[in-house]
Structures are given as structure tokens and as C-alpha cells.
Design an enzyme around this catalytic site. Sequence first.
Site, PDB file in Angstrom:
ATOM      1  N   ARG A 151      -3.996   9.829   3.239  1.00 22.25           N
ATOM      2  CA  ARG A 151      -2.716  10.440   3.585  1.00 22.25           C
ATOM      3  C   ARG A 151      -1.813  10.553   2.350  1.00 22.25           C
ATOM      4  NH1 ARG A 151      -0.560  13.429   7.655  1.00 22.25           N
ATOM      5  NH2 ARG A 151       1.661  13.069   7.837  1.00 22.25           N
ATOM      6  N   ASP A 160      -4.962   7.750   8.781  1.00 22.27           N
ATOM      7  CA  ASP A 160      -5.304   7.292  10.122  1.00 22.27           C
ATOM      8  C   ASP A 160      -5.284   8.407  11.145  1.00 22.27           C
ATOM      9  OD1 ASP A 160      -5.945   4.696   9.891  1.00 22.27           O
ATOM     10  OD2 ASP A 160      -3.937   3.922  10.294  1.00 22.27           O
ATOM     11  N   ASP A 220       3.890   0.477  11.829  1.00 18.89           N
ATOM     12  CA  ASP A 220       2.636  -0.081  11.314  1.00 18.89           C
ATOM     13  C   ASP A 220       2.436  -1.535  11.724  1.00 18.89           C
ATOM     14  OD1 ASP A 220       2.381   2.379  10.216  1.00 18.89           O
ATOM     15  OD2 ASP A 220       2.842   1.775   8.161  1.00 18.89           O
ATOM     16  N   LYS A 225       0.830  -1.229   0.000  1.00 19.43           N
ATOM     17  CA  LYS A 225       0.000   0.000   0.000  1.00 19.43           C
ATOM     18  C   LYS A 225       0.851   1.261   0.000  1.00 19.43           C
ATOM     19  CE  LYS A 225      -2.591   2.590   3.573  1.00 19.43           C
ATOM     20  NZ  LYS A 225      -1.549   3.182   4.420  1.00 19.43           N
ATOM     21  N   MET A 263       6.373   6.743  17.844  1.00 20.42           N
ATOM     22  CA  MET A 263       6.041   7.754  16.826  1.00 20.42           C
ATOM     23  C   MET A 263       4.651   8.350  16.979  1.00 20.42           C
ATOM     24  SD  MET A 263       7.703   6.499  13.314  1.00 20.42           S
ATOM     25  CE  MET A 263       9.337   5.829  13.199  1.00 20.42           C
TER      26      MET A 263
HETATM   27  C1  LIG Z   1       1.084   6.746   3.406  1.00 20.29           C
HETATM   28  C2  LIG Z   1       2.266   6.305   4.186  1.00 20.29           C
HETATM   29  O1  LIG Z   1       3.301   5.976   3.638  1.00 20.29           O
HETATM   30  N1  LIG Z   1       2.100   6.265   5.506  1.00 20.29           N
HETATM   31  C3  LIG Z   1       3.191   5.817   6.368  1.00 20.29           C
HETATM   32  C4  LIG Z   1       4.134   6.976   6.578  1.00 20.29           C
HETATM   33  O2  LIG Z   1       3.383   8.037   7.122  1.00 20.29           O
HETATM   34  P1  LIG Z   1       3.993   9.503   7.226  1.00 20.29           P
HETATM   35  O3  LIG Z   1       4.971   9.738   6.111  1.00 20.29           O
HETATM   36  O4  LIG Z   1       2.830  10.393   7.337  1.00 20.29           O
HETATM   37  O5  LIG Z   1       4.782   9.447   8.580  1.00 20.29           O
HETATM   38  P2  LIG Z   1       6.148  10.204   8.965  1.00 20.29           P
HETATM   39  O6  LIG Z   1       7.281   9.339   8.550  1.00 20.29           O
HETATM   40  O7  LIG Z   1       6.078  11.588   8.452  1.00 20.29           O
HETATM   41  O8  LIG Z   1       6.080  10.237  10.533  1.00 20.29           O
HETATM   42  C5  LIG Z   1       5.289   9.414  11.328  1.00 20.29           C
HETATM   43  C6  LIG Z   1       5.304   9.912  12.737  1.00 20.29           C
HETATM   44  O9  LIG Z   1       6.522   9.631  13.335  1.00 20.29           O
HETATM   45  C7  LIG Z   1       7.121  10.772  13.826  1.00 20.29           C
HETATM   46  N2  LIG Z   1       8.556  10.641  13.537  1.00 20.29           N
HETATM   47  C8  LIG Z   1       8.966  10.428  12.254  1.00 20.29           C
HETATM   48  C9  LIG Z   1      10.318  10.348  11.973  1.00 20.29           C
HETATM   49  C10 LIG Z   1      11.232  10.473  13.038  1.00 20.29           C
HETATM   50  O10 LIG Z   1      12.452  10.422  12.828  1.00 20.29           O
HETATM   51  N3  LIG Z   1      10.769  10.621  14.294  1.00 20.29           N
HETATM   52  C11 LIG Z   1       9.431  10.708  14.560  1.00 20.29           C
HETATM   53  O11 LIG Z   1       9.042  10.872  15.707  1.00 20.29           O
HETATM   54  C12 LIG Z   1       6.470  11.925  13.092  1.00 20.29           C
HETATM   55  O12 LIG Z   1       6.504  13.101  13.871  1.00 20.29           O
HETATM   56  C13 LIG Z   1       5.081  11.401  12.880  1.00 20.29           C
HETATM   57  O13 LIG Z   1       4.262  11.624  13.971  1.00 20.29           O
HETATM   58  O14 LIG Z   1       5.186   6.577   7.470  1.00 20.29           O
HETATM   59  C14 LIG Z   1       4.728   6.202   8.776  1.00 20.29           C
HETATM   60  C15 LIG Z   1       5.966   5.902   9.611  1.00 20.29           C
HETATM   61  O15 LIG Z   1       6.637   4.778   9.138  1.00 20.29           O
HETATM   62  C16 LIG Z   1       3.773   5.012   8.666  1.00 20.29           C
HETATM   63  O16 LIG Z   1       3.223   4.763   9.942  1.00 20.29           O
HETATM   64  C17 LIG Z   1       2.634   5.317   7.687  1.00 20.29           C
HETATM   65  O17 LIG Z   1       1.911   4.135   7.434  1.00 20.29           O
HETATM   66  C1  LIG Z   2      -0.857   4.855   9.132  1.00 20.86           C
HETATM   67  C2  LIG Z   2      -1.056   4.215   8.003  1.00 20.86           C
HETATM   68  O1  LIG Z   2      -1.614   4.690   6.894  1.00 20.86           O
HETATM   69  P1  LIG Z   2      -1.815   6.226   6.444  1.00 20.86           P
HETATM   70  O2  LIG Z   2      -0.461   6.854   6.556  1.00 20.86           O
HETATM   71  O3  LIG Z   2      -2.269   6.103   5.036  1.00 20.86           O
HETATM   72  O4  LIG Z   2      -2.829   6.798   7.361  1.00 20.86           O
HETATM   73  C3  LIG Z   2      -0.668   2.799   7.836  1.00 20.86           C
HETATM   74  O5  LIG Z   2      -0.548   2.366   6.673  1.00 20.86           O
HETATM   75  O6  LIG Z   2      -0.487   2.094   8.842  1.00 20.86           O
END
Ligand SMILES: CC(=O)N[C@H]1[C@@H](OP(=O)(O)OP(=O)(O)OC[C@H]2O[C@@H](n3ccc(=O)[nH]c3=O)[C@H](O)[C@@H]2O)O[C@H](CO)[C@@H](O)[C@@H]1O
Ligand SMILES: C=C(OP(=O)(O)O)C(=O)O
Length: 435
Positions: free
Chosen positions: A98, A122, A320, A23, A342
Amino acid sequence: MSGMFQIRGGKQLHGEITPQGAKNEALQILCAVLLTDDEVRIKNIPDIHDVNRLIEILGDFGVRITKNGKGIYTFKADQVNFDYIKSQEFKKDGAKLRGSIMLLGPMLARFGEAYMPTPGGDKIGRRRLDTHFQGFVELGAEFHYDEIENFYTLKAKELQGKFILLEEASVTGTANVVMAAVLAKGKTRIYNAACEPYLQQLCKMLNRMGANISGIGSNLLTIEGVSHLHGTEHTMLPDMVEIGSWIGLAAMTKSEMTIKNVHWNQLGVIPSTFRKLGIELEQSGDDIYIPAQEHYRIQKFIDGSILTVSDAPWPGFTPDLLSIVLVTATQAKGTVLIHQKMFESRLFFVDKLIDMGAQIILCDPHRATVVGLNHESPLRGTTMTSPDIRAGNALLIAALSAEGKSIIHNIEQIDRGYENIDGRLRALGADIVRI
Ligand SMILES: CC(=O)N[C@H]1[C@@H](OP(=O)(O)OP(=O)(O)OC[C@H]2O[C@@H](n3ccc(=O)[nH]c3=O)[C@H](O)[C@@H]2O)O[C@H](CO)[C@@H](O)[C@@H]1O
Ligand SMILES: C=C(OP(=O)(O)O)C(=O)O
């Protein structure tokens, strides 16, 4: 499709299951089709709600889309329609998932302007987008946020490469900045880049389209900008979150199961993390074979202290899969601390597991201690609501292992990320119906 699953649990399952295309990779790759006016052919696209919504958005944006077979599509973004991107309709459509946020980088790079409502996805705590906009602004874009409409606008006559130290290793943020930088002038270096397999896949695809990205798989990407990208073909990896979910399912239901074509070398610490819960799994060619196990015992750390499973940016353990590890631990022998670093609101679903008889202490919103039942008493079926995609699947696994009948509402959350999950589980012998 209707909205609930009815499950009669406690059945041992048996057989082979093939993971769907990933996905979160699909969402990145689909956005990248906007970077060229040539044809891009993509294979192993999962048939799930989030991906189908993004394909619809691309269609409404004017991308010509042909379905060539199951999971195979061709995209051609030679004419696009910015009226749609500025419309109320897009404000609604873009906010449904997202992944739509990753349309920004390609739009900005190729057309010099980009628009986006606050994306959906989510509800698992704060999900900031600062890293994305930090990257675009550093490349020379003007950024505007309309707080009333929750609408983002970016404009740039020309993007100029530079050294960017990202605030955090955001997955979608890195994908977005990479897609903007490939068509920028000069050299961009992105440090503290996320580097999970899906990002590696994206970078490899972009290189096949004529981009010049090095450092793939590390947290320092170097991108020499090019003026034009051309078409390519790309095949999605299997979904590692599904693979982890099926390992948990096999353990919870004491089932013998083979997970086919997993691309083992891309799974990072996922197999070893499930092994730490005591689950036996064998690599057999590119499959994972899990024997039926009556019991599995959680390991301790070398110094004898309680095991902790926590998430971290890749190559750490993906957040995840923590909900799945947590539910799987409820029937292990021993104790484990689950630490979700996270996201702030991803562990509240444990209340439902506690109702079902699991022994869990929610220490705070980020940490839960699970004391496994060692399959000495089963969970009890109940009625529940799926709060998010991964907790939804964790509850589904709990229900499949539980004694008696369970109902899961709000399965739209599960359908967002898992293709025909009920059909595939029935093929393994599960008693699950969609009602
Ligand atoms: C559509 C998609 O691809 N979604 C994925 C993507 O979401 P997404 O790209 O939105 O998530 P991010 O990697 O931006 O960050 C996720 C969360 O982790 C925190 N954070 C991130 C990096 C870091 O070094 N430290 C930290 O604390 C961020 O503040 C945030 O709250 O990556 C997430 C983290 O693997 C996954 O859960 C999601 O499924
Ligand atoms: C958090 C997730 O999805 P999304 O970033 O699309 O909300 C996920 O795939 O677990």
C-alpha cells in the site's frame, strides 16, 4: 522464510519487549527521500517485508542506498531512472504494498511526472484513492487512469498551491498531498488533513529539509512552497500498533511485561482504551509496565450501557488496533461492542476465534459483540490462516493464550508488519516456531 507458525499456547510470558520502528511512518518517510538530491539518513527502520520492498523499489528507481547499521540507512536520490517506473517490473513491484502509493507526491513535485500501479496492502474492504488524486488535480496536475492496466499517470509542469478541502482525512492521501505541496508554487492549505503522529513526523522531517509547513498535528496544514529541499536525518517513532498488540498479549496470557521506550505522549487514546477493557497498565518513565493479571473487567459507559470501542481518524482510536482489542476482550469479564467503521472486511476473522471457543456475535461486517470468558475457560488451539496483517497478529495472540497446539498459515501477512516476531516472542518465553 517459510510459511507457518506452530504455537503451543497457554504459557505465561515474562520480560521486556522493545517496539520496532513504526511501519506506517517508515513507508511515508522512505517516499520522502525522493524530494531531494541530497543525502537523507533514516534511523529505526523496521526490518519487515513491506518496508524492505519499498527500499528495493527505491533502489531500482536509481536511489543510492547505503546500509549504515541495523535499521539505519542513507538514501541519495540524485539520479533517478524513469524507465524503471514505466516498466512492467514496477507494475508488479509497486502493486505489492500500500505504501508505494506515497511515491506519487514526491515524484510529481520533483520531476513533474508520476506513475503508479494500483497499490497492494491489506484486503480489508474497499480502499479508494480518490483523495490522493483530488489533491494532486487541485494542485494543477493532469490525471489519467488506465483501467485495463490499472495504472495511474500524473503530469504537471508546475504545481500551484491552493486551498484544498480533502474529501476524507486519508492518512496516505494527506502524506501524498503534503509531499506534492512542499515544492509547489505559493501557499497550499489542506483542510480535513489526517494528523496522526506519523504524519506529524513526516511534516517535521520535511521542515528540517527546508519546507515551510505549519499547523502540524491539526487538521489544517498550511504549506508555503519552496523551490528546493535539502538533506536531513530522521528517526522513526516506535510502532504504536505493536505497542497495543503487546498490551493485549500480556492481558491474554496473564503475563507481567514491560514495553520499552513507547513515546507515551504519542500514543493518544491507546492506553486509555486498553484500560477500559480493565487492563492495568502503568507508565514508568517512557515504558509501559503491565502487571500479571488473573482477570480484567470491561468498564461500562457512565449511564451503564455496554462499552463500544470504535475506530476514528486520529486522535481517535486507530483501526489497526481494533482486531487486537477484539481478541483481548475474549478473555475479559464483561461485554464490549467492537465497531470497525472504516473498513468493511476486517472482522470476518472472528469466525476463527469462535472456533477456538470465544463468545462473539458478528452483528454485521462492521460490528461484533464480544462476551468475555473471564479466563474461566481458555481458547482451544486450532489451525488457521492469517487473513490480514492485524487479524494475523490477533490470531497469533489468541493462539499464544490458547490451550494446546495451533498452526497459523500465511504468516507472510504477519511478516509484512512485524519484525522477527517469533524470535521476540520466544525471548518472552513463548513456545512458537516457524516451520
Ligand atoms: C500504509 C498505511 O499508512 N496504511 C494505513 C493508512 O491506510 P490508508 O491511508 O490507505 O487509509 P485511509 O486513511 O485512506 O482510509 C482508510 C479507510 O477509512 C475510510 N475513512 C478514512 C478517513 C475518514 O475520515 N473516514 C473514513 O471512512 C476510507 O474510506 C478508507 O476505507 O491509514 C489507515 C487508517 O488509519 C490504516 O488502517 C492503514 O494501516
Ligand atoms: C492496513 C494496514 O496496512 P496497509 O495499509 O499497508 O495495507 C495496517 O498496517 O494495518
